[in-house]
Design a protein around this motif. Structure first.
Motif, PDB file in Angstrom:
ATOM      1  N   VAL A  48       0.835  -1.200   0.000  1.00  0.00           N
ATOM      2  CA  VAL A  48       0.000   0.000   0.000  1.00  0.00           C
ATOM      3  C   VAL A  48       0.869   1.249   0.000  1.00  0.00           C
ATOM      4  O   VAL A  48       0.613   2.210  -0.721  1.00  0.00           O
ATOM      5  CB  VAL A  48      -0.949  -0.002   1.221  1.00  0.00           C
ATOM      6  CG1 VAL A  48      -1.678   1.326   1.337  1.00  0.00           C
ATOM      7  CG2 VAL A  48      -1.945  -1.140   1.102  1.00  0.00           C
ATOM      8  N   GLY A  49       1.947   1.219   0.794  1.00  0.00           N
ATOM      9  CA  GLY A  49       2.845   2.361   0.835  1.00  0.00           C
ATOM     10  C   GLY A  49       3.681   2.488  -0.424  1.00  0.00           C
ATOM     11  O   GLY A  49       4.068   3.585  -0.812  1.00  0.00           O
ATOM     12  N   PRO A  52       1.883   4.408  -4.347  1.00  0.00           N
ATOM     13  CA  PRO A  52       2.071   5.798  -4.780  1.00  0.00           C
ATOM     14  C   PRO A  52       3.534   6.129  -5.034  1.00  0.00           C
ATOM     15  O   PRO A  52       3.863   6.889  -5.950  1.00  0.00           O
ATOM     16  CB  PRO A  52       1.524   6.632  -3.612  1.00  0.00           C
ATOM     17  CG  PRO A  52       1.190   5.705  -2.535  1.00  0.00           C
ATOM     18  CD  PRO A  52       1.281   4.308  -3.015  1.00  0.00           C
ATOM     19  N   ARG A 192       2.689  16.636  -8.747  1.00  0.00           N
ATOM     20  CA  ARG A 192       2.470  17.732  -7.808  1.00  0.00           C
ATOM     21  C   ARG A 192       1.310  17.451  -6.851  1.00  0.00           C
ATOM     22  O   ARG A 192       0.927  18.302  -6.073  1.00  0.00           O
ATOM     23  CB  ARG A 192       2.241  19.049  -8.572  1.00  0.00           C
ATOM     24  CG  ARG A 192       3.562  19.717  -8.936  1.00  0.00           C
ATOM     25  CD  ARG A 192       3.367  21.041  -9.636  1.00  0.00           C
ATOM     26  NE  ARG A 192       3.128  20.849 -11.059  1.00  0.00           N
ATOM     27  CZ  ARG A 192       2.089  21.366 -11.710  1.00  0.00           C
ATOM     28  NH1 ARG A 192       1.212  22.098 -11.072  1.00  0.00           N
ATOM     29  NH2 ARG A 192       1.948  21.150 -12.996  1.00  0.00           N
ATOM     30  N   TRP A 193       0.742  16.224  -6.934  1.00  0.00           N
ATOM     31  CA  TRP A 193      -0.344  15.876  -6.009  1.00  0.00           C
ATOM     32  C   TRP A 193       0.184  15.612  -4.602  1.00  0.00           C
ATOM     33  O   TRP A 193      -0.586  15.513  -3.657  1.00  0.00           O
ATOM     34  CB  TRP A 193      -1.092  14.634  -6.488  1.00  0.00           C
ATOM     35  CG  TRP A 193      -1.884  14.864  -7.726  1.00  0.00           C
ATOM     36  CD1 TRP A 193      -2.093  16.052  -8.359  1.00  0.00           C
ATOM     37  CD2 TRP A 193      -2.593  13.887  -8.494  1.00  0.00           C
ATOM     38  NE1 TRP A 193      -2.864  15.873  -9.475  1.00  0.00           N
ATOM     39  CE2 TRP A 193      -3.184  14.548  -9.588  1.00  0.00           C
ATOM     40  CE3 TRP A 193      -2.774  12.501  -8.362  1.00  0.00           C
ATOM     41  CZ2 TRP A 193      -3.960  13.879 -10.532  1.00  0.00           C
ATOM     42  CZ3 TRP A 193      -3.532  11.849  -9.305  1.00  0.00           C
ATOM     43  CH2 TRP A 193      -4.125  12.527 -10.388  1.00  0.00           C
ATOM     44  N   GLY A 194       1.494  15.472  -4.491  1.00  0.00           N
ATOM     45  CA  GLY A 194       2.072  15.240  -3.177  1.00  0.00           C
ATOM     46  C   GLY A 194       2.017  13.806  -2.724  1.00  0.00           C
ATOM     47  O   GLY A 194       2.133  13.512  -1.546  1.00  0.00           O
ATOM     48  N   LEU A 195       1.846  12.881  -3.684  1.00  0.00           N
ATOM     49  CA  LEU A 195       1.817  11.468  -3.304  1.00  0.00           C
ATOM     50  C   LEU A 195       3.190  10.996  -2.815  1.00  0.00           C
ATOM     51  O   LEU A 195       3.321   9.916  -2.259  1.00  0.00           O
ATOM     52  CB  LEU A 195       1.366  10.600  -4.476  1.00  0.00           C
ATOM     53  CG  LEU A 195      -0.099  10.779  -4.876  1.00  0.00           C
ATOM     54  CD1 LEU A 195      -0.422   9.943  -6.092  1.00  0.00           C
ATOM     55  CD2 LEU A 195      -1.020  10.389  -3.725  1.00  0.00           C
ATOM     56  N   ASP A 196       4.199  11.854  -3.004  1.00  0.00           N
ATOM     57  CA  ASP A 196       5.532  11.486  -2.539  1.00  0.00           C
ATOM     58  C   ASP A 196       5.584  11.383  -1.020  1.00  0.00           C
ATOM     59  O   ASP A 196       6.559  10.900  -0.469  1.00  0.00           O
ATOM     60  CB  ASP A 196       6.579  12.475  -3.047  1.00  0.00           C
ATOM     61  CG  ASP A 196       6.172  13.925  -2.816  1.00  0.00           C
ATOM     62  OD1 ASP A 196       4.960  14.181  -2.742  1.00  0.00           O
ATOM     63  OD2 ASP A 196       7.051  14.776  -2.703  1.00  0.00           O
ATOM     64  N   PHE A 197       4.522  11.811  -0.348  1.00  0.00           N
ATOM     65  CA  PHE A 197       4.486  11.652   1.111  1.00  0.00           C
ATOM     66  C   PHE A 197       4.395  10.174   1.505  1.00  0.00           C
ATOM     67  O   PHE A 197       4.702   9.816   2.644  1.00  0.00           O
ATOM     68  CB  PHE A 197       3.311  12.427   1.717  1.00  0.00           C
ATOM     69  CG  PHE A 197       3.232  12.298   3.204  1.00  0.00           C
ATOM     70  CD1 PHE A 197       4.179  12.887   4.021  1.00  0.00           C
ATOM     71  CD2 PHE A 197       2.233  11.545   3.792  1.00  0.00           C
ATOM     72  CE1 PHE A 197       4.127  12.741   5.390  1.00  0.00           C
ATOM     73  CE2 PHE A 197       2.166  11.390   5.168  1.00  0.00           C
ATOM     74  CZ  PHE A 197       3.118  11.997   5.972  1.00  0.00           C
ATOM     75  N   ALA A 198       4.017   9.319   0.578  1.00  0.00           N
ATOM     76  CA  ALA A 198       3.905   7.886   0.892  1.00  0.00           C
ATOM     77  C   ALA A 198       5.220   7.314   1.392  1.00  0.00           C
ATOM     78  O   ALA A 198       5.233   6.420   2.235  1.00  0.00           O
ATOM     79  CB  ALA A 198       3.436   7.107  -0.334  1.00  0.00           C
ATOM     80  N   MET A 199       6.344   7.837   0.890  1.00  0.00           N
ATOM     81  CA  MET A 199       7.641   7.297   1.329  1.00  0.00           C
ATOM     82  C   MET A 199       7.929   7.617   2.790  1.00  0.00           C
ATOM     83  O   MET A 199       8.120   6.693   3.587  1.00  0.00           O
ATOM     84  CB  MET A 199       8.778   7.776   0.430  1.00  0.00           C
ATOM     85  CG  MET A 199      10.119   7.255   0.902  1.00  0.00           C
ATOM     86  SD  MET A 199      11.534   7.921   0.002  1.00  0.00           S
ATOM     87  CE  MET A 199      11.464   9.638   0.415  1.00  0.00           C
ATOM     88  N   PRO A 200       7.927   8.928   3.189  1.00  0.00           N
ATOM     89  CA  PRO A 200       8.126   9.169   4.626  1.00  0.00           C
ATOM     90  C   PRO A 200       7.077   8.485   5.489  1.00  0.00           C
ATOM     91  O   PRO A 200       7.404   8.018   6.586  1.00  0.00           O
ATOM     92  CB  PRO A 200       8.054  10.701   4.746  1.00  0.00           C
ATOM     93  CG  PRO A 200       7.691  11.230   3.426  1.00  0.00           C
ATOM     94  CD  PRO A 200       7.935  10.171   2.403  1.00  0.00           C
ATOM     95  N   ALA A 201       5.833   8.402   5.015  1.00  0.00           N
ATOM     96  CA  ALA A 201       4.783   7.753   5.820  1.00  0.00           C
ATOM     97  C   ALA A 201       5.140   6.289   6.091  1.00  0.00           C
ATOM     98  O   ALA A 201       5.067   5.817   7.230  1.00  0.00           O
ATOM     99  CB  ALA A 201       3.437   7.853   5.107  1.00  0.00           C
ATOM    100  N   THR A 202       5.556   5.570   5.028  1.00  0.00           N
ATOM    101  CA  THR A 202       5.924   4.161   5.192  1.00  0.00           C
ATOM    102  C   THR A 202       7.138   4.017   6.107  1.00  0.00           C
ATOM    103  O   THR A 202       7.161   3.177   7.009  1.00  0.00           O
ATOM    104  CB  THR A 202       6.259   3.538   3.825  1.00  0.00           C
ATOM    105  OG1 THR A 202       5.161   3.773   2.940  1.00  0.00           O
ATOM    106  CG2 THR A 202       6.507   2.040   3.942  1.00  0.00           C
TER     107      THR A 202
ATOM    108  N   MET B 102      -1.527   9.288   5.252  1.00  0.00           N
ATOM    109  CA  MET B 102      -1.699   9.712   3.854  1.00  0.00           C
ATOM    110  C   MET B 102      -2.969  10.545   3.701  1.00  0.00           C
ATOM    111  O   MET B 102      -2.972  11.581   3.037  1.00  0.00           O
ATOM    112  CB  MET B 102      -1.787   8.489   2.920  1.00  0.00           C
ATOM    113  CG  MET B 102      -0.462   7.926   2.457  1.00  0.00           C
ATOM    114  SD  MET B 102       0.563   9.083   1.541  1.00  0.00           S
ATOM    115  CE  MET B 102      -0.230   9.057  -0.069  1.00  0.00           C
ATOM    116  N   GLN B 109      -3.031  19.170   2.699  1.00  0.00           N
ATOM    117  CA  GLN B 109      -2.516  19.789   1.490  1.00  0.00           C
ATOM    118  C   GLN B 109      -3.623  20.508   0.713  1.00  0.00           C
ATOM    119  O   GLN B 109      -3.461  21.623   0.248  1.00  0.00           O
ATOM    120  CB  GLN B 109      -1.875  18.713   0.604  1.00  0.00           C
ATOM    121  CG  GLN B 109      -1.031  19.279  -0.495  1.00  0.00           C
ATOM    122  CD  GLN B 109      -0.563  18.211  -1.449  1.00  0.00           C
ATOM    123  OE1 GLN B 109      -1.324  17.323  -1.820  1.00  0.00           O
ATOM    124  NE2 GLN B 109       0.681  18.290  -1.835  1.00  0.00           N
TER     125      GLN B 109
END
Lengths: 264, 115
Positions: A48-49, A52, A192-202, B102, B109
């Motif tokens: 899941v992580g 994205p 630019r949707w910011g889905l890159d937050f999935a990495m720090p979240a995981t 998330m 955001q």
């Protein structure tokens, strides 16, 4: 405490990822396929992580100046998420390829710990198996597989469990890269949707169970502070410096506590 | 080359990355059984995963654009990271931590973008 023991405890503390697989009294060993699917199933939260994360990787490749073939080739042959992202960032700033390879080495050095932990579990496997499982020794598959290997339930053929986790991660990672590469063209703003937050979240989810001892806290806090202070160093050297500072802080702190116990 | 546009330098890069990554993951297995890590190294290796992951997490949360430090509560990455820490500490469940943080990140955001 041996490293495998630390890892096993941490992941066991994660709890609900491994439901219902304690079989202390079973007399029929699960088949290869059921072990394979069990490994895939237990890897699901980490998938899941990674979804994205993989899509963003593919979507950003074009902006970073990488060709379709280079981005896909990385996911197919390198198969190391964070290193691929770092490479993407370096490629975007025009870093020459030998420096990217050196940085990949630095970023992936942590996998040396993973293989060190797996040595006793892979000891009796044929060479082809060792190579195959080593190729897929990502953060995620390591975390899931080491817990299963460490469970003393008499089940044999846990290599198929490990393989199931690895294959699931691999297919997902490459599919997501492909989706990102194609969707990135259709929806250029996807990055630019910011889905890159999935990495720090995981990664936060992975780090939290480690924070049960004072030396671990010392290691993590030191690594965090140094990573910010050294952020401006070229070629992501700040990452390595922060990691080394964190490891040193953890070891120093551990020794201090040991000394104090001896004095008492 | 099949219309995927690989340049020579990219082939070197991917091949080099693949070689060092596989090398690190594999190197210990051929010699396994014949070697033993020194105690201090084994201890040190135990701190590697949290230290490395933290060194990746903190800058990506506090320096989201890669240039300026942003320790404000209108930084959605920081909001999401705080949510991840709280969820992880309370529920000790990886999937829940990822999904909850998330969602909170995306809401924050969106809210900040709306003004």
């Amino acid at each position: 405490m041996p490293t495998w023991c630390v890892c096993t405890r941490l992941w066991a503390a994660g709890g609900s990822i491994w439901p219902g697989d304690a079989r202390p009294f079973n007399n029929t060993n699960p088949s290869r396929w059921s072990l394979f699917f069990e490994g895939a199933k237990d890897t699901f939260p980490l998938i899941v992580g990674a979804v994205p994360f993989g899509i963003i990787f593919g979507a950003l490749a074009d902006t970073a100046g990488l060709s379709f073939g280079a981005a896909m080739g990385m996911s197919l042959f390198v198969f190391a998420g964070s290193a691929q992202f770092v490479a993407l960032g370096l490629a975007a700033s025009g870093t020459p390829w030998p420096m990217i390879v050196v940085t990949t080495f630095v970023v992936n050095l942590r996998h040396l710990l993973y293989s060190a932990t797996m040595v006793p579990f892979y000891k009796n496997l044929p060479h082809a198996w060792k190579m195959l499982l080593a190729f897929g020794l990502t953060d995620e598959t390591f975390a899931v597989a080491v817990t299963r290997y460490g469970k003393h339930d008499g089940v044999t053929g846990k290599r198929y469990y490990n393989l199931g986790s690895m294959v699931f991660m691999y297919l997902n990672w490459n599919l997501c890269t492909l989706i990102g590469l194609t969707a990135g063209k259709t929806f250029p703003e996807i990055s630019r949707w910011g889905l890159d937050f999935a990495m720090p979240a995981t990664f936060i989810g992975i780090v939290i169970p480690y924070l049960v001892t004072r030396p671990m806290w010392a290691a993590v806090i030191t690594a965090g502070i140094v990573s910010i202070a050294a952020h401006d160093l070229p070629h992501k050297l700040g990452l390595m410096l922060a990691a080394l500072a964190g490891v040193t802080a953890g070891m120093v702190c551990e020794n201090l506590f040991c000394e104090r116990k001896k004095e008492k | 080359m099949f219309g995927i546009g690989l340049q020579l330098s990219e082939i070197y890069m991917v091949a080099g990355m693949a070689a060092v990554t596989f090398g690190i993951r594999y190197i210990l297995f051929p010699v396994s059984g014949r070697m033993q890590f020194p105690k201090w190294l084994e201890k040190g290796l135990g701190y590697v995963p949290p230290a490395v992951l933290t060194a990746i997490i903190v800058p990506s949360v506090l320096i989201p654009d890669g240039k300026t430090l942003d320790i404000n509560l209108d930084n959605p990455y920081l909001i999401g990271a705080i949510a991840a820490c709280i969820t992880g500490a309370i529920f000790k469940n990886l999937l829940l931590t990822i999904v909850v943080s998330m969602v909170i990140f995306l809401v924050a955001q969106w809210a900040f973008a709306m003004g």
